[in-house]
Motif scaffolding. Structure first.
Motif, short mmCIF file in Angstrom:
data_model
loop_
_atom_site.label_atom_id
_atom_site.label_comp_id
_atom_site.label_asym_id
_atom_site.label_seq_id
_atom_site.Cartn_x
_atom_site.Cartn_y
_atom_site.Cartn_z
N VAL A 28 0.82 -1.21 0.00
CA VAL A 28 0.00 0.00 0.00
C VAL A 28 0.86 1.26 0.00
O VAL A 28 0.51 2.26 -0.62
CB VAL A 28 -0.96 -0.02 1.21
CG1 VAL A 28 -1.69 1.28 1.34
CG2 VAL A 28 -1.93 -1.17 1.07
N GLY A 29 1.96 1.25 0.71
CA GLY A 29 2.83 2.42 0.76
C GLY A 29 2.19 3.58 1.49
O GLY A 29 1.78 3.45 2.63
N ASP A 30 2.05 4.71 0.82
CA ASP A 30 1.47 5.88 1.47
C ASP A 30 0.07 6.20 0.93
O ASP A 30 -0.37 7.35 0.99
CB ASP A 30 2.40 7.09 1.34
CG ASP A 30 2.66 7.47 -0.10
OD1 ASP A 30 2.22 6.73 -1.00
OD2 ASP A 30 3.30 8.51 -0.33
N LEU A 31 -0.63 5.22 0.43
CA LEU A 31 -2.00 5.40 -0.04
C LEU A 31 -2.88 5.88 1.11
O LEU A 31 -2.87 5.28 2.19
CB LEU A 31 -2.55 4.09 -0.60
CG LEU A 31 -4.02 4.10 -1.01
CD1 LEU A 31 -4.20 4.89 -2.30
CD2 LEU A 31 -4.52 2.69 -1.18
N SER A 32 -3.62 6.94 0.89
CA SER A 32 -4.48 7.50 1.93
C SER A 32 -5.94 7.21 1.62
O SER A 32 -6.34 7.19 0.45
CB SER A 32 -4.29 9.01 2.03
OG SER A 32 -2.98 9.30 2.43
N ILE A 33 -6.71 6.99 2.68
CA ILE A 33 -8.14 6.78 2.54
C ILE A 33 -8.87 7.85 3.34
O ILE A 33 -8.37 8.32 4.35
CB ILE A 33 -8.56 5.36 3.01
CG1 ILE A 33 -8.14 5.13 4.46
CG2 ILE A 33 -7.99 4.29 2.12
CD1 ILE A 33 -8.66 3.86 5.07
N PRO A 34 -10.04 8.25 2.90
CA PRO A 34 -10.77 9.28 3.65
C PRO A 34 -11.31 8.74 4.96
O PRO A 34 -11.75 7.60 5.05
CB PRO A 34 -11.91 9.67 2.71
CG PRO A 34 -12.04 8.57 1.75
CD PRO A 34 -10.71 7.87 1.66
N MET A 35 -11.22 9.56 5.97
CA MET A 35 -11.76 9.23 7.29
C MET A 35 -13.05 10.01 7.47
O MET A 35 -13.05 11.23 7.43
CB MET A 35 -10.77 9.62 8.40
CG MET A 35 -9.54 8.79 8.42
SD MET A 35 -9.98 7.18 9.03
CE MET A 35 -8.89 6.17 8.08
N PHE A 36 -14.13 9.30 7.65
CA PHE A 36 -15.43 9.93 7.78
C PHE A 36 -15.70 10.30 9.23
O PHE A 36 -15.31 9.59 10.15
CB PHE A 36 -16.52 8.99 7.27
CG PHE A 36 -16.34 8.64 5.83
CD1 PHE A 36 -16.60 9.57 4.85
CD2 PHE A 36 -15.88 7.39 5.45
CE1 PHE A 36 -16.43 9.26 3.51
CE2 PHE A 36 -15.71 7.07 4.13
CZ PHE A 36 -15.98 8.00 3.15
N SER A 37 -16.36 11.39 9.43
CA SER A 37 -16.76 11.80 10.76
C SER A 37 -18.23 12.24 10.71
O SER A 37 -18.84 12.28 9.65
CB SER A 37 -15.88 12.94 11.27
OG SER A 37 -16.10 14.10 10.51
N LEU A 38 -18.77 12.59 11.85
CA LEU A 38 -20.18 12.96 11.90
C LEU A 38 -20.44 14.34 11.30
O LEU A 38 -21.53 14.60 10.79
CB LEU A 38 -20.67 12.92 13.35
CG LEU A 38 -20.69 11.53 13.98
CD1 LEU A 38 -21.09 11.64 15.44
CD2 LEU A 38 -21.62 10.61 13.24
N ASP A 39 -19.47 15.24 11.34
CA ASP A 39 -19.73 16.58 10.84
C ASP A 39 -19.28 16.80 9.39
O ASP A 39 -19.71 17.74 8.74
CB ASP A 39 -19.10 17.63 11.75
CG ASP A 39 -17.58 17.50 11.81
OD1 ASP A 39 -17.07 16.46 11.39
OD2 ASP A 39 -16.93 18.44 12.29
#
Length: 141
Positions: A28-39
């Motif tokens: 994967v290396g430095d692949l980023s995924i979105p982090m979901f939050s309530l706002d």
């Protein structure tokens, strides 16, 4: 003599978990995924390599809780010392191999992933000491 203690603590499973996380770091290396939050739905992206070490942090308290604590508390062998050595072996080997992979250039976030693995596993071990082994694996998550 059989390695009864290592079988109870599932050392082979721990080595597979560590190997799987290290493979994820390399692939994967430095692949980023979105982090979901309530706002907000996806304002913050976190690299997978920094989240993957939570698998090691979940495994360590689970492994230490595999035996019968009442029987191990009165055992002639120093089971607590064995458990401390196993924790150090698993966490230390993961962190040092991840750092080595970063040093030789196979993964860009190996040092950071090793640091996260040590910190998260430390949180799990602290939770195991404070509240017991039943929920200790959930604390790092």
């Amino acid at each position: 003599m059989k390695a009864w203690w290592l079988e109870v603590r599932r050392l082979r499973t721990g080595l597979v978990v560590i190997a799987a996380v290290l493979v994820v770091l390399v692939i994967v290396g430095d692949l980023s995924i979105p982090m979901f939050s309530l706002d907000s739905m996806a304002d913050f992206a976190l690299p997978v390599s920094l989240v993957a070490p939570v698998a090691v942090a979940i495994f360590v308290p689970w492994s230490l809780g595999r035996g019968d604590e009442r029987l191990e508390g009165v055992a002639a062998r120093p089971v607590n010392g064995f458990d401390a050595a196993l924790s150090l072996l698993l966490i230390g080997s993961f962190a040092s191999i991840a750092a080595a992979l970063d040093f030789i250039g196979l993964t860009p976030l190996g040092l950071e992933a090793g640091r996260n693995g040590v910190g998260l596993a430390g949180l799990g071990l602290l939770a195991r000491w404070l509240v017991g082994g039943d929920v200790a694996g959930l604390v790092p998550v």
